[in-house]
Design an enzyme around this catalytic site. Sequence first.
Site, PDB file in Angstrom:
ATOM      1  N   GLU A 136       1.667   3.860   3.007  1.00 53.04           N
ATOM      2  CA  GLU A 136       2.142   3.343   4.299  1.00 53.04           C
ATOM      3  C   GLU A 136       3.662   3.407   4.340  1.00 53.04           C
ATOM      4  O   GLU A 136       4.367   2.397   4.346  1.00 53.04           O
ATOM      5  CB  GLU A 136       1.592   1.923   4.493  1.00 53.04           C
ATOM      6  CG  GLU A 136       0.065   1.921   4.509  1.00 53.04           C
ATOM      7  CD  GLU A 136      -0.587   0.550   4.380  1.00 53.04           C
ATOM      8  OE1 GLU A 136       0.110  -0.475   4.459  1.00 53.04           O
ATOM      9  OE2 GLU A 136      -1.826   0.506   4.180  1.00 53.04           O
ATOM     10  N   GLU A 151       0.830  -4.597  11.164  1.00 50.77           N
ATOM     11  CA  GLU A 151       0.372  -3.217  11.014  1.00 50.77           C
ATOM     12  C   GLU A 151       1.236  -2.397  11.962  1.00 50.77           C
ATOM     13  O   GLU A 151       1.064  -2.456  13.182  1.00 50.77           O
ATOM     14  CB  GLU A 151      -1.110  -3.069  11.385  1.00 50.77           C
ATOM     15  CG  GLU A 151      -2.068  -3.796  10.457  1.00 50.77           C
ATOM     16  CD  GLU A 151      -2.161  -3.172   9.071  1.00 50.77           C
ATOM     17  OE1 GLU A 151      -1.851  -1.976   8.922  1.00 50.77           O
ATOM     18  OE2 GLU A 151      -2.544  -3.897   8.133  1.00 50.77           O
ATOM     19  N   HIS A 176       0.856  -1.196   0.000  1.00 50.95           N
ATOM     20  CA  HIS A 176       0.000   0.000   0.000  1.00 50.95           C
ATOM     21  C   HIS A 176       0.886   1.237   0.000  1.00 50.95           C
ATOM     22  O   HIS A 176       1.730   1.422   0.880  1.00 50.95           O
ATOM     23  CB  HIS A 176      -0.929  -0.011   1.216  1.00 50.95           C
ATOM     24  CG  HIS A 176      -2.005  -1.037   1.088  1.00 50.95           C
ATOM     25  ND1 HIS A 176      -2.439  -1.821   2.134  1.00 50.95           N
ATOM     26  CD2 HIS A 176      -2.749  -1.405   0.005  1.00 50.95           C
ATOM     27  CE1 HIS A 176      -3.401  -2.631   1.709  1.00 50.95           C
ATOM     28  NE2 HIS A 176      -3.607  -2.407   0.410  1.00 50.95           N
ATOM     29  N   ARG A 189      -3.279   4.754  -2.095  1.00 51.06           N
ATOM     30  CA  ARG A 189      -3.120   3.388  -1.544  1.00 51.06           C
ATOM     31  C   ARG A 189      -2.866   2.330  -2.630  1.00 51.06           C
ATOM     32  O   ARG A 189      -2.100   1.402  -2.442  1.00 51.06           O
ATOM     33  CB  ARG A 189      -4.406   3.039  -0.780  1.00 51.06           C
ATOM     34  CG  ARG A 189      -4.589   1.581  -0.373  1.00 51.06           C
ATOM     35  CD  ARG A 189      -5.895   1.421   0.390  1.00 51.06           C
ATOM     36  NE  ARG A 189      -6.320   0.055   0.598  1.00 51.06           N
ATOM     37  CZ  ARG A 189      -6.138  -0.630   1.729  1.00 51.06           C
ATOM     38  NH1 ARG A 189      -5.467  -0.093   2.720  1.00 51.06           N
ATOM     39  NH2 ARG A 189      -6.614  -1.848   1.860  1.00 51.06           N
ATOM     40  N   HIS A 242       2.590  -3.512   6.828  1.00 53.65           N
ATOM     41  CA  HIS A 242       1.650  -2.432   6.533  1.00 53.65           C
ATOM     42  C   HIS A 242       1.711  -1.418   7.677  1.00 53.65           C
ATOM     43  O   HIS A 242       2.363  -1.635   8.693  1.00 53.65           O
ATOM     44  CB  HIS A 242       0.215  -2.972   6.479  1.00 53.65           C
ATOM     45  CG  HIS A 242      -0.098  -3.832   5.305  1.00 53.65           C
ATOM     46  ND1 HIS A 242      -0.926  -3.423   4.291  1.00 53.65           N
ATOM     47  CD2 HIS A 242       0.296  -5.088   4.986  1.00 53.65           C
ATOM     48  CE1 HIS A 242      -1.039  -4.387   3.401  1.00 53.65           C
ATOM     49  NE2 HIS A 242      -0.305  -5.411   3.793  1.00 53.65           N
TER      50      HIS A 242
HETATM   51  O1  PAY Z   1      -4.299  -8.684   5.122  1.00 48.40           O
HETATM   52  O2  PAY Z   1      -3.288  -6.955   5.818  1.00 48.40           O
HETATM   53  C1  PAY Z   1      -4.327  -7.532   5.555  1.00 48.40           C
HETATM   54  C2  PAY Z   1      -5.661  -6.861   5.677  1.00 48.40           C
HETATM   55  C3  PAY Z   1      -5.645  -5.674   6.571  1.00 48.40           C
HETATM   56  C4  PAY Z   1      -5.088  -4.380   5.981  1.00 48.40           C
HETATM   57  C5  PAY Z   1      -5.736  -4.108   4.631  1.00 48.40           C
HETATM   58  O3  PAY Z   1      -6.814  -3.493   4.565  1.00 48.40           O
HETATM   59  O4  PAY Z   1      -5.155  -4.557   3.639  1.00 48.40           O
HETATM   60  C6  PAY Z   1      -5.326  -3.289   7.001  1.00 48.40           C
HETATM   61  C7  PAY Z   1      -5.154  -1.865   6.532  1.00 48.40           C
HETATM   62  C8  PAY Z   1      -3.905  -1.702   5.701  1.00 48.40           C
HETATM   63  O5  PAY Z   1      -2.794  -1.725   6.238  1.00 48.40           O
HETATM   64  O6  PAY Z   1      -4.030  -1.566   4.503  1.00 48.40           O
HETATM   65  C9  PAY Z   1      -5.144  -0.898   7.710  1.00 48.40           C
HETATM   66  C10 PAY Z   1      -4.998   0.535   7.323  1.00 48.40           C
HETATM   67  C11 PAY Z   1      -5.006   1.462   8.526  1.00 48.40           C
HETATM   68  C12 PAY Z   1      -6.112   0.972   6.369  1.00 48.40           C
HETATM   69  O7  PAY Z   1      -5.809   1.571   5.345  1.00 48.40           O
HETATM   70  O8  PAY Z   1      -7.279   0.694   6.667  1.00 48.40           O
HETATM   71 ZN    ZN Z   2      -1.859  -1.640   4.110  1.00 49.43          ZN
END
Ligand code: PAY
Ligand code: ZN
Length: 306
Positions: free
Chosen positions: A70, A267, A67, A123, A192
Amino acid sequence: SRSTSFDFTNYHTLDEIYKDLDDLAKQYSNNVQVLIGGKTYEGRQIKGVKLSFKANNPGIFIEGGIHAREWISPATVMFILHQFLTSNNTDVRNLAERYDWYIFPSFNPDGYVYTHTTNRMWRKTRKPYSSLCFGSDPNRNWNYRWNTGGASSSPCAETYAGSEPFSEIETKSLSEFIESIKDKFYAYISFHSYSQLLMFPYGHTTNHLENYDEEYAISSKAVAALAKRYGTKYQNGNIAETIYVATGSTCDYIKGVYKKQLSFTYELRDQGRYGFLLPPEQIIPTGEETLDSLVALFNEAEKHGF
Ligand code: PAY
Ligand code: ZN
């Protein structure tokens, strides 16, 4: 020495990161080899390194920056790589030298460049889907239970799963690279931010499947070790229970398709005060505590027979 010249008090551009990987491969030519893991829509390479101190060690795959916004993720991955090369700490040397490392600081180079040039909060990838909407979520695009929850079918959404599994050249080419080395690594870690969580599969269900108890036990040791240095508190558990339902992630793909029993997603800092805009003063402390946690994670994994 030149190896310590990479500056961990600032975030870096993709070009700076790639130049450092090339420099490390020259400076440590016995131990570091540049790898091209894939390519991007805009024609960039997805560059990483293999770090190895001994032939035929078991392998660990490290993914950062899937992403784009990040930024602490690529920074932490670069910190870990540099520590593996230069640290004199016994625990770190031990960790670095008993595995082969496949280390990719940026799985989404087009997106990362875009966060530097145009939109800091981007993102996704950058392939156009309509005149207004670009990119899919590369952590929803992998071909395991694709688009079956916690992902969107709308190209304008932040969690757009893509038009089909591996619709993005990034995930498609990376999946082919991973297939080509699938027998060389046994554990997979993705980085992440933010939320301070250490998660493991699955994202499609809150059920405790396969070796949940083992991954919970191992991640518990890791988060305890992480908290020691600066008091940073993490929660651990499966993706669906710990953050939310999500499908098509690398973390689930590696376990679901390749049956790798150790697949984890960090995270990183923080819990929302700065969120994606984590101040660069926090790169080094984040790197230090994360490395502490990796030492504990793989020491505990060894006790479980890995
Ligand atoms: O598999 O890592 C995973 C799923 C969780 C992450 C995702 O949505 O891909 C969690 C989010 C991320 O790091 O992209 C959390 C962040 C804060 C967001 O953008 O919601
Ligand atoms: Zn992420």
